[in-house]
Design a protein around this motif. Structure first.
Motif, PDB file in Angstrom:
ATOM      1  N   ALA A 185      -1.278   7.400 -15.756  1.00 45.33           N
ATOM      2  CA  ALA A 185      -1.646   8.037 -14.593  1.00 45.33           C
ATOM      3  C   ALA A 185      -0.649   9.423 -14.142  1.00 45.33           C
ATOM      4  O   ALA A 185      -0.915  10.252 -13.796  1.00 45.33           O
ATOM      5  CB  ALA A 185      -1.421   6.964 -13.249  1.00 45.33           C
ATOM      6  N   ILE A 186       0.788   8.574 -14.360  1.00 47.60           N
ATOM      7  CA  ILE A 186       1.954   9.758 -13.934  1.00 47.60           C
ATOM      8  C   ILE A 186       1.742  10.864 -14.911  1.00 47.60           C
ATOM      9  O   ILE A 186       1.828  12.025 -14.424  1.00 47.60           O
ATOM     10  CB  ILE A 186       3.359   9.086 -13.906  1.00 47.60           C
ATOM     11  CG1 ILE A 186       3.332   8.082 -12.655  1.00 47.60           C
ATOM     12  CG2 ILE A 186       4.335  10.215 -13.566  1.00 47.60           C
ATOM     13  CD1 ILE A 186       4.797   7.267 -12.840  1.00 47.60           C
ATOM     14  N   PHE A 187       1.691  10.651 -16.023  1.00 44.20           N
ATOM     15  CA  PHE A 187       1.806  11.592 -17.159  1.00 44.20           C
ATOM     16  C   PHE A 187       0.536  12.845 -17.048  1.00 44.20           C
ATOM     17  O   PHE A 187       0.756  14.115 -16.906  1.00 44.20           O
ATOM     18  CB  PHE A 187       1.811  11.108 -18.531  1.00 44.20           C
ATOM     19  CG  PHE A 187       1.820  12.207 -19.455  1.00 44.20           C
ATOM     20  CD1 PHE A 187       3.086  12.788 -19.947  1.00 44.20           C
ATOM     21  CD2 PHE A 187       0.842  12.401 -20.437  1.00 44.20           C
ATOM     22  CE1 PHE A 187       3.089  13.764 -20.761  1.00 44.20           C
ATOM     23  CE2 PHE A 187       0.738  13.716 -21.333  1.00 44.20           C
ATOM     24  CZ  PHE A 187       2.089  14.135 -21.434  1.00 44.20           C
ATOM     25  N   ILE A 188      -0.545  12.012 -16.976  1.00 43.43           N
ATOM     26  CA  ILE A 188      -1.830  13.215 -16.981  1.00 43.43           C
ATOM     27  C   ILE A 188      -1.891  13.602 -15.491  1.00 43.43           C
ATOM     28  O   ILE A 188      -2.078  14.942 -15.503  1.00 43.43           O
ATOM     29  CB  ILE A 188      -3.025  12.339 -17.193  1.00 43.43           C
ATOM     30  CG1 ILE A 188      -3.084  11.705 -18.582  1.00 43.43           C
ATOM     31  CG2 ILE A 188      -4.372  13.269 -16.948  1.00 43.43           C
ATOM     32  CD1 ILE A 188      -4.248  10.795 -18.902  1.00 43.43           C
ATOM     33  N   GLY A 189      -1.598  12.930 -14.559  1.00 45.36           N
ATOM     34  CA  GLY A 189      -1.653  13.249 -13.309  1.00 45.36           C
ATOM     35  C   GLY A 189      -0.695  14.443 -12.966  1.00 45.36           C
ATOM     36  O   GLY A 189      -0.815  15.591 -12.404  1.00 45.36           O
ATOM     37  N   VAL A 190       0.572  14.441 -13.539  1.00 44.55           N
ATOM     38  CA  VAL A 190       1.546  15.300 -13.097  1.00 44.55           C
ATOM     39  C   VAL A 190       1.188  16.533 -13.934  1.00 44.55           C
ATOM     40  O   VAL A 190       1.280  17.945 -13.590  1.00 44.55           O
ATOM     41  CB  VAL A 190       2.906  14.746 -13.699  1.00 44.55           C
ATOM     42  CG1 VAL A 190       3.992  16.013 -13.599  1.00 44.55           C
ATOM     43  CG2 VAL A 190       3.498  14.033 -12.715  1.00 44.55           C
ATOM     44  N   VAL A 191       0.541  16.760 -15.176  1.00 43.90           N
ATOM     45  CA  VAL A 191       0.275  17.891 -16.005  1.00 43.90           C
ATOM     46  C   VAL A 191      -0.824  18.479 -15.035  1.00 43.90           C
ATOM     47  O   VAL A 191      -0.833  19.735 -15.088  1.00 43.90           O
ATOM     48  CB  VAL A 191      -0.147  17.260 -17.582  1.00 43.90           C
ATOM     49  CG1 VAL A 191      -0.806  18.453 -18.034  1.00 43.90           C
ATOM     50  CG2 VAL A 191       0.862  16.646 -18.210  1.00 43.90           C
ATOM     51  N   LEU A 192      -1.658  17.759 -15.003  1.00 40.11           N
ATOM     52  CA  LEU A 192      -2.925  18.369 -13.974  1.00 40.11           C
ATOM     53  C   LEU A 192      -2.441  19.076 -12.782  1.00 40.11           C
ATOM     54  O   LEU A 192      -2.651  20.217 -12.394  1.00 40.11           O
ATOM     55  CB  LEU A 192      -3.933  17.315 -13.516  1.00 40.11           C
ATOM     56  CG  LEU A 192      -4.856  16.753 -14.489  1.00 40.11           C
ATOM     57  CD1 LEU A 192      -5.837  15.627 -14.119  1.00 40.11           C
ATOM     58  CD2 LEU A 192      -5.638  17.941 -15.342  1.00 40.11           C
ATOM     59  N   GLY A 193      -1.482  18.436 -12.052  1.00 39.94           N
ATOM     60  CA  GLY A 193      -0.976  18.823 -10.839  1.00 39.94           C
ATOM     61  C   GLY A 193      -0.113  20.258 -11.106  1.00 39.94           C
ATOM     62  O   GLY A 193      -0.421  21.199 -10.200  1.00 39.94           O
ATOM     63  N   VAL A 194       0.755  20.220 -12.197  1.00 46.14           N
ATOM     64  CA  VAL A 194       1.398  21.218 -12.542  1.00 46.14           C
ATOM     65  C   VAL A 194       0.560  22.418 -12.795  1.00 46.14           C
ATOM     66  O   VAL A 194       0.993  23.725 -12.068  1.00 46.14           O
ATOM     67  CB  VAL A 194       2.403  21.021 -13.657  1.00 46.14           C
ATOM     68  CG1 VAL A 194       3.161  22.212 -13.965  1.00 46.14           C
ATOM     69  CG2 VAL A 194       3.621  20.130 -13.179  1.00 46.14           C
TER      70      VAL A 194
END
Lengths: 323, 285, 325
Positions: free
Chosen positions: C112-121
């Motif tokens: 969740a953190i990895f995909i979420g952060v990439v999407l957010g960035v």
């Protein structure tokens, strides 16, 4: 001397909720190698945007360059590819900012941030870059530089941080250094120290400085030449002594009247009125509402920057000899 | 800036009316509430009776538009009957959450000092307990009824509200009008509830909306696991009961799930809309 | 990092756990009916001898404070008594399953953190762009979908339409005797759907949060400094900005652990994942109270440890907090 930076008829537009406004309009100014050009005006008059335009850092959107050209050593920067601008930034044209408290990245050490600046532009080993960073910190007057280098920004005072910013800015020996109100956020005593340092650095490195300020007092200390800006335009340009001794534009006169002297704390004095919002500029002179010499023509026509000898101004009252 | 002098609430309302997703959320939510309240007036099906063959496909039999479940019960009737308890539990639980959370947060933020330390330590303690698990334990130790479920959800969800309220109080109590109220000798109780709380209302209203959504999801989870009141139809229960047969029939679990999703989705659109309406600076982004 | 801070946090963690034990004790007392019956569980088929032994073991005939003392002493030895349904010590039951839950929760959290952060960035790079709109919509949807329903929908999809991932359990029966590598891969294969199901909700939240956090950081003065240095866009985004934007993400990640464990409970039930959540569900249905309270204790312990680690990570990541107590 040779012109190192040439700004010609530069216009910058911003999209706001009032529609598109022209934040810079027809700005032309040049910078000679090794000199200090003062860019003066109240906040919101376009000084910082001029600086950002030179850096290629106008936030886009909402901003965009509307027209004009910026040449560095003859090379056009407006249409230059991003990678070229990146190579110039920090290496040839560096910048220090108004807020030393927030201009350094809080999660990296001072040393890391200077080393990064060095290694971005020069083929140099990490260890050599670190030694150089410490030497630079020493040069800008940070005591115990080797230890302080390992500090994080929050461990340093505002004045120290601005010294770090200066060390970082000159680390690649740029030919142009833009200093955007570098002392506004600092104590008065520290301000003098920072200006002394900038002067020394300029001598030693031979860097040309664009000094952005709202303070005519600073100009009298530092600048060789001055361009006064108002509402996105340059309204007066001349040698610093000329402007200080014989100001022409009523706005410049007002600014000079605000320099404090020993007898009179004029910094408390202000030019009456406020800078009109950019979206509400009419056809006439932007300063008309605040000007004691305004007449009907000033309402109708916007005066262009007209050279009178070495001293250029944009004022109809001056042109008509009413003043 | 707009020149006309309007109260912040009126301005927020106007902003809200221009926010299409938020209006859509409100509309969907009103539709769902209307269906659960008045659905039986238009649709005469019994949710609990076995009325047809099991696993009738949707859109095949005009009497049962969404088909039947593993026992042969009408799914549309189930959706209508199951919405009420889900929404009621969600609302009551959210209300309880807000009451406990605001009380804790307001006292901690206003008084500070040891009151703050003690109350916040208690809050931290409740955040350590995995909410759903704790709610399940409460529901099983006491009797599994709608009331127990609502209380259990309220008891596990309040810490976030408390933290938010506390932060708002810390911010607002330093403002001039609070100092002024204190200077003229207003009592603490009055300052807390009549002076500070109304000014902390916007973020709390947003948080309350989102809490309703979370509470609905909680209720659905508990009913899905079969820990709710087995005699009251609810969307979560419908999914739970038909879970064993999902590979034979997809529809008995899909439609109640969609109903839960739509409800929480519309509540959350509504919350975002209120949030945007109260924060004009964000709106301009 | 100062040692006294660490000790303070550890002591507070122990205190929190003691609080959980007291709460467990109070729950049994407050529950309606005979405490011995409550402990034994209604489905335990408790005989009179059994109830008598429970009364003796828990000292139910002694004063309340003595009972609490006895209970605390048992807990301190991690003795949660006997599960009447599984007929085993509760601690052993949990020990067999806690690994599966930790694996599921941590993999879901990282995913969740990895995909979420990439999407957010990516979204923050262009706040008005399509990626930004996608993140907003996706975050609202992700928040609104019941996690167990996502699981069920995925099972329907991957069991019948696209059978490439196992939809049940943690290991294939036929691979029980295989080597460690094959077994690990098999577990990973089984982990895909449960971990993804659990990750989806939080993924959406992290995407929204990192978008907001990045937008704020990207407007700050030090990002302008980095650009003025001539740093590349990638370095500006992922080195200068993300290191700062990660701080609030880290805080939320720590707070989410309790919710993740709650979510794992549903996901484990849907996918038959043999973890603590599944155990909690089974024992709640059987009213196997010692097991339920044991699971509650261990879950709380996991949250306490996760919070402690987050706290330390935060102090490491933010130099402004280092050395403070």
């Amino acid at each position: 001397m040779s012109r190192i930076l040439e700004i010609d008829d530069l216009a910058v537009d911003f999209d706001t909720r009032f529609g598109r406004v022209r934040a810079l309009d027809g700005v032309s100014v040049g910078l000679e190698a090794g000199e200090t050009l003062g860019l003066v005006g109240e906040s919101g008059c376009g000084k910082s945007i001029t600086a950002l335009a030179v850096m290629g850092l106008v936030p886009t959107p909402p901003g965009r360059i509307g027209a004009g050209s910026i040449r560095f050593c003859g090379e056009e920067l407006i249409k230059a590819p991003k990678s070229r601008l990146r190579n110039l930034r920090g290496a040839e044209i560096a910048m220090i900012f108004q807020e030393p408290m927030s201009s350094l990245n809080p999660v990296f050490t001072v040393e890391d941030q200077i080393v990064e600046a060095i290694m971005l532009h020069r083929p140099i080993e990490y260890d050599a870059a670190r030694r150089e960073a410490v030497a630079l910190l020493e040069r800008v007057g940070i005591p115990e530089a080797a230890q302080r280098a390992r500090d994080y920004p929050h461990q340093l005072s505002g004045g120290m941080r601005q010294r770090v910013m200066i060390a970082m800015a000159v680390s690649c020996r740029p030919r142009v250094l833009i200093a955007d109100e570098p002392t506004t956020a600092l104590d008065v005593t520290v301000q003098a120290q920072i200006f002394d340092l900038l002067g020394e650095i300029q001598h030693e490195f031979g860097v040309a400085i664009i000094l952005i300020t709202h303070d005519m007092g600073v100009i009298s200390e530092m600048a060789d030449r001055v361009a006064v800006m108002y509402a996105g335009r340059i309204i007066e340009e001349a040698g610093a002594d000329d402007v200080l001794d014989h100001p022409q534009h009523p706005y410049t006169r007002g600014l000079i009247a605000c320099i404090p002297t020993l007898e009179d704390d004029a910094s408390l004095r202000e030019i009456p009125g406020v800078v009109p919002p950019l979206h509400a500029l009419g056809r006439g002179c932007a300063f008309a509402d605040r000007c004691a010499y305004m007449d009907a023509r000033c309402r109708r026509e916007r005066p262009a920057l007209a050279p009178t000898g070495h001293h250029a101004n944009a004022c109809l009252a001056v042109a008509e000899g009413r003043l | 800036m707009d020149e006309s002098a309007q109260s912040p609430a009126a301005e927020a309302w106007i902003a809200f009316c221009h926010n299409i997703p938020a209006l859509a959320g409100l509309l969907i939510l009103l539709g769902i509430v209307a269906l659960t309240l008045y659905g039986t007036l238009f649709y005469a099906g019994d949710a609990y009776e076995i009325v047809w063959a099991p696993h009738e496909k949707p859109l095949t039999e005009s009497d049962f538009p969404l088909g039947t479940d593993y026992l042969g019960r009408d799914i549309v009737a189930g959706l209508i009957a199951g919405g009420g308890p889900t929404l009621a539990v969600g609302l009551c639980a959210a209300l309880l959450t807000m009451v406990i959370g605001i009380a804790f947060g307001a006292l901690a933020g206003y008084y500070g000092g040891w009151v703050d330390i003690v109350l916040m330590r208690i809050t931290e303690f409740f955040q350590v307990l995995p909410a759903l698990l704790f709610a399940m334990v409460l529901v099983t130790l006491f009797s599994p009824s709608l009331v127990t479920i609502a209380i259990a959800i309220g008891v596990v969800s309040w810490p976030q509200t408390a933290r938010l309220t506390r932060a708002e109080f810390l911010k607002i109590k330093e403002l001039e009008y609070v100092t002024a109220a204190r200077a003229i000798g207003t009592r603490d109780r009055r300052i807390i509830w009549k002076v500070i709380l109304p000014n902390a209302a916007p973020p709390l209203i947003v948080s309350a909306t989102l809490t309703v959504g979370v509470a609905i999801l909680f209720e659905a989870g508990i009913s899905f696991l079969g820990l709710g009141d087995p005699n009251t139809m609810s969307w979560g229960l419908m999914i739970g009961m038909n879970r064993e047969y999902i590979l034979d029939a997809w529809w008995p679990v899909t439609f109640p799930g969609l109903a839960i999703f739509l409800t929480v989705f519309s509540v959350s659109l509504l919350g975002d809309g209120i949030n945007d309406a109260f924060n004009p600076r964000l709106r301009e982004r | 990092m100062s040692g006294s801070y660490l000790i303070k946090r550890l002591l507070w963690g122990v205190l929190l756990m003691a609080g959980v034990v007291v709460l467990n004790f109070l729950l049994i007392r407050l529950a309606p009916g005979d405490a011995a019956l409550v402990i034994a569980g209604e489905m335990g088929g408790a005989s009179e001898e059994m109830l008598a032994s429970i009364r003796k073991e828990y000292g139910l005939d002694r004063p309340l404070m003595v009972q609490l003392g006895l209970y605390l002493a048992d807990m301190a030895r991690l003795d949660f008594g006997q599960s009447f349904y599984f007929n085993q010590p509760v601690t052993g039951l949990i020990a067999q399953r806690v690994g599966a839950t930790i694996l599921l929760v941590i993999v879901a959290q990282l995913l969740a953190i990895f995909i979420g952060v990439v999407l957010g960035v990516l979204a923050a790079r262009n706040p008005g762009g399509p990626m930004s709109a996608f993140v907003s919509v996706f975050a609202t949807i992700g928040y609104a979908v019941p996690v167990f329903w996502t699981g069920i929908m995925l099972i329907i999809l991957f069991a019948s339409v696209l059978p490439i991932f196992p939809v049940e359990g943690m290991q294939s029966v036929k691979l029980r005797e295989a080597g460690i590598i094959v077994k690990s891969l098999d577990i990973l294969h089984h982990l895909v759907l449960p971990a993804f199901t659990l990750a989806v909700i939080y993924l959406a939240q992290y995407a929204r949060l990192s978008r907001a956090s990045m937008l704020e950081v990207l407007g700050s003065d030090y990002i302008r400094t980095a650009r003025a240095k001539g740093a590349s866009e990638a370095s500006v985004l992922f080195k200068h900005a993300l290191r700062n934007a990660a701080l609030p993400i880290l805080t939320v990640a720590g707070l989410q652990f309790g919710n993740l464990i709650s979510g794992a409970l549903l996901v484990e039930t849907v996918f038959n994942w043999p973890g603590m959540g599944r155990l909690a569900f089974d024992s709640i249905l059987r009213r196997d109270h010692p097991t339920i309270l044991g699971v509650l204790f261990f879950s709380a312990a996991m949250v306490v440890v996760a919070n402690l680690l987050t706290d330390l990570a935060y102090r490491f990541a933010d130099p402004r907090l280092r050395g403070r107590t």
